[in-house]
Design an enzyme around this catalytic site. Structure first.
Site, PDB file in Angstrom:
ATOM      1  N   HIS A  61       9.666  -3.480   3.156  1.00 14.97           N
ATOM      2  CA  HIS A  61       9.262  -3.706   1.759  1.00 14.97           C
ATOM      3  C   HIS A  61      10.493  -3.996   0.902  1.00 14.97           C
ATOM      4  CE1 HIS A  61       5.843  -1.072   3.196  1.00 14.97           C
ATOM      5  NE2 HIS A  61       5.193  -2.103   2.710  1.00 14.97           N
ATOM      6  N   SER A 106       4.426   0.890   8.058  1.00 16.78           N
ATOM      7  CA  SER A 106       4.117   2.251   7.592  1.00 16.78           C
ATOM      8  C   SER A 106       3.339   3.005   8.663  1.00 16.78           C
ATOM      9  CB  SER A 106       3.291   2.183   6.306  1.00 16.78           C
ATOM     10  OG  SER A 106       3.931   1.340   5.375  1.00 16.78           O
ATOM     11  N   ARG A 107       2.583   2.279   9.485  1.00 18.55           N
ATOM     12  CA  ARG A 107       1.762   2.933  10.521  1.00 18.55           C
ATOM     13  C   ARG A 107       2.595   3.393  11.725  1.00 18.55           C
ATOM     14  NH1 ARG A 107      -2.592  -0.820   8.654  1.00 18.55           N
ATOM     15  NH2 ARG A 107      -4.333   0.510   8.028  1.00 18.55           N
ATOM     16  N   MET A 153       0.849  -1.198   0.000  1.00 20.43           N
ATOM     17  CA  MET A 153       0.000   0.000   0.000  1.00 20.43           C
ATOM     18  C   MET A 153       0.883   1.247   0.000  1.00 20.43           C
ATOM     19  SD  MET A 153      -3.440  -0.896   2.064  1.00 20.43           S
ATOM     20  CE  MET A 153      -2.816  -0.639   3.703  1.00 20.43           C
ATOM     21  N   GLN A 187      -2.912 -12.124   7.731  1.00 21.75           N
ATOM     22  CA  GLN A 187      -3.082 -11.835   6.296  1.00 21.75           C
ATOM     23  C   GLN A 187      -2.377 -12.888   5.450  1.00 21.75           C
ATOM     24  OE1 GLN A 187      -2.806  -7.796   4.377  1.00 21.75           O
ATOM     25  NE2 GLN A 187      -0.705  -8.421   3.981  1.00 21.75           N
ATOM     26  N   ALA A 240       4.090   3.878   1.009  1.00 26.21           N
ATOM     27  CA  ALA A 240       4.817   4.323   2.210  1.00 26.21           C
ATOM     28  C   ALA A 240       5.888   3.276   2.515  1.00 26.21           C
ATOM     29  CB  ALA A 240       3.874   4.536   3.392  1.00 26.21           C
ATOM     30  N   LEU A 241       6.656   2.973   1.489  1.00 28.01           N
ATOM     31  CA  LEU A 241       7.583   1.841   1.554  1.00 28.01           C
ATOM     32  C   LEU A 241       8.746   2.105   2.514  1.00 28.01           C
ATOM     33  CD1 LEU A 241       7.762   0.950  -2.268  1.00 28.01           C
ATOM     34  CD2 LEU A 241       6.153   0.120  -0.534  1.00 28.01           C
ATOM     35  N   GLU A 293       5.698 -11.372   7.082  1.00 27.70           N
ATOM     36  CA  GLU A 293       5.139 -12.155   8.197  1.00 27.70           C
ATOM     37  C   GLU A 293       4.598 -11.255   9.308  1.00 27.70           C
ATOM     38  OE1 GLU A 293       8.020 -14.971   9.599  1.00 27.70           O
ATOM     39  OE2 GLU A 293       7.602 -16.370   7.959  1.00 27.70           O
ATOM     40  N   LYS A 294       4.904  -9.968   9.252  1.00 25.96           N
ATOM     41  CA  LYS A 294       4.355  -9.085  10.287  1.00 25.96           C
ATOM     42  C   LYS A 294       2.831  -9.159  10.281  1.00 25.96           C
ATOM     43  CE  LYS A 294       3.687  -4.679  10.231  1.00 25.96           C
ATOM     44  NZ  LYS A 294       2.363  -4.461  10.820  1.00 25.96           N
TER      45      LYS A 294
HETATM   46  O1  PAF Z   1      -0.152  -5.699   3.549  1.00 27.55           O
HETATM   47  C1  PAF Z   1      -0.558  -4.783   2.796  1.00 27.55           C
HETATM   48  O2  PAF Z   1       0.125  -3.783   2.563  1.00 27.55           O
HETATM   49  C2  PAF Z   1      -1.931  -4.905   2.167  1.00 27.55           C
HETATM   50  O3  PAF Z   1      -2.839  -5.496   3.024  1.00 27.55           O
HETATM   51  C3  PAF Z   1      -1.917  -5.617   0.802  1.00 27.55           C
HETATM   52  C4  PAF Z   1      -1.466  -7.051   0.925  1.00 27.55           C
HETATM   53  C5  PAF Z   1      -0.997  -4.871  -0.149  1.00 27.55           C
HETATM   54  C6  PAF Z   1      -3.326  -5.613   0.197  1.00 27.55           C
HETATM   55  O4  PAF Z   1      -3.802  -4.314   0.023  1.00 27.55           O
END
Ligand code: PAF
Length: 279
Positions: free
Chosen positions: A39, A188-189, A32, A155, A34-35, A150-151
């Site tokens: 990332h 990013s948060r 999403m 998901q 804000a790398l 894995e964070k």
């Molecule tokens: O982990 C994320 O940044 C998001 O949930 C993803 C996998 C890109 C899906 O929008």
């Protein structure tokens, strides 16, 4: 290889067709934006596993609840594109909302069971949004491998499930969490933390390690988790959950078993932090 930036399906497909013509295998890193270095580690791993890495950058509205941070989620496309270029990505796919969800879009991908608990309990609809966008990104790019941190452990489990259930022929690779020197999982948060909160935030990871040690020493799981939550609350965290789970199904475990996953979510001021470790 020169970095290409595609903002729509047409340019994405044209670049992917060129990769296919050259016989290059593709790794997808969905993000999403804000790398950060976390990332970058996904992109580096992708380069080990495939010839070219495609990074998608899309703040997916479908995975944010009504009172969540969609509007304030950090957006910095220029810096993100630079980072992807520096780390050696080949293609950034940064679509607009209506490129992925055009007028009339009506389909949701929903995974039962796995998404009911943990983050799914406090963020209803969140994993439907994640599953929907990840399915679309996988089908649009048809990568050989896709990488996820894995964070966001729940998901990762959800995505493994959907790929298996929907027969999407892609290998899903989980990449270990990258941490700051003090142990805080990169996210990013973390940008939402005040300087004062940033000093406290690493104590979440420290608490996970303390709890893990107590579990491995044979202490009663329910008592250790309860104690862990109390300690975190004392430090200023508002704990959403602290749970010991099976590492695949994420079913809660009443007794410790090797390879289990310890997961936590807690609010610290305006930031909702999640973390997990293998126990
Ligand atoms: O982990 C994320 O940044 C998001 O949930 C993803 C996998 C890109 C899906 O929008």
């Amino acid at each position: 290889m020169q970095l290409t930036v595609a903002h729509d399906m047409e340019n994405l497909q044209a670049t992917l067709a060129e990769f296919a013509r050259l016989g290059l295998s593709v790794a997808l890193v969905p993000t999403m934006g804000a790398l950060h270095d976390g990332h970058a580690s996904l992109i580096r791993k992708g380069k080990e596993l495939a010839d070219v890495v495609v990074v998608s950058i899309f703040v997916n509205p479908k995975q944010f609840g009504a009172n969540e941070d969609f509007d304030k989620y950090p957006k910095m496309l220029g810096a993100d594109v630079n980072l992807v270029g520096e780390v050696g990505g080949a293609l950034v796919y940064a679509p607009q909302v209506d490129d992925l969800y055009p007028e009339g879009y009506a389909t949701t991908v929903s995974i039962a069971g796995l998404t009911d608990r943990l983050c799914g309990a406090s963020r209803p609809g969140h994993f439907d949004g994640v599953a929907t966008v990840v399915t679309k990104l996988l089908l649009r790019t048809l990568p050989h491998v896709a990488l996820f941190g894995e964070k966001d452990y729940q998901q990762l489990c959800v995505i493994r499930r959907l790929v298996e259930d929907l027969d999407i022929g892609v290998e899903i690779v989980g990449v270990p969490t990258l941490r700051a020197a003090d142990g805080l999982a990169l996210s990013s948060r973390n940008a939402y933390l005040t300087p004062q909160e940033r000093l406290v935030a690493p104590k979440l990871f420290a608490a996970l390690n303390q709890v893990a040690a107590l579990l491995q020493a044979g202490n009663l799981v329910s008592a250790v988790l309860e104690r862990g939550k109390i300690e975190l609350e004392k430090l200023g965290f508002a704990v959403e959950y602290l749970e010991l789970c099976d590492s695949d199904s994420l079913a809660p475990l009443a007794e410790y078993e090797a390879g289990a996953r310890l997961l936590v979510a807690a609010k610290l001021g305006g930031a909702r932090l999640i973390d997990n470790i293998e126990v």
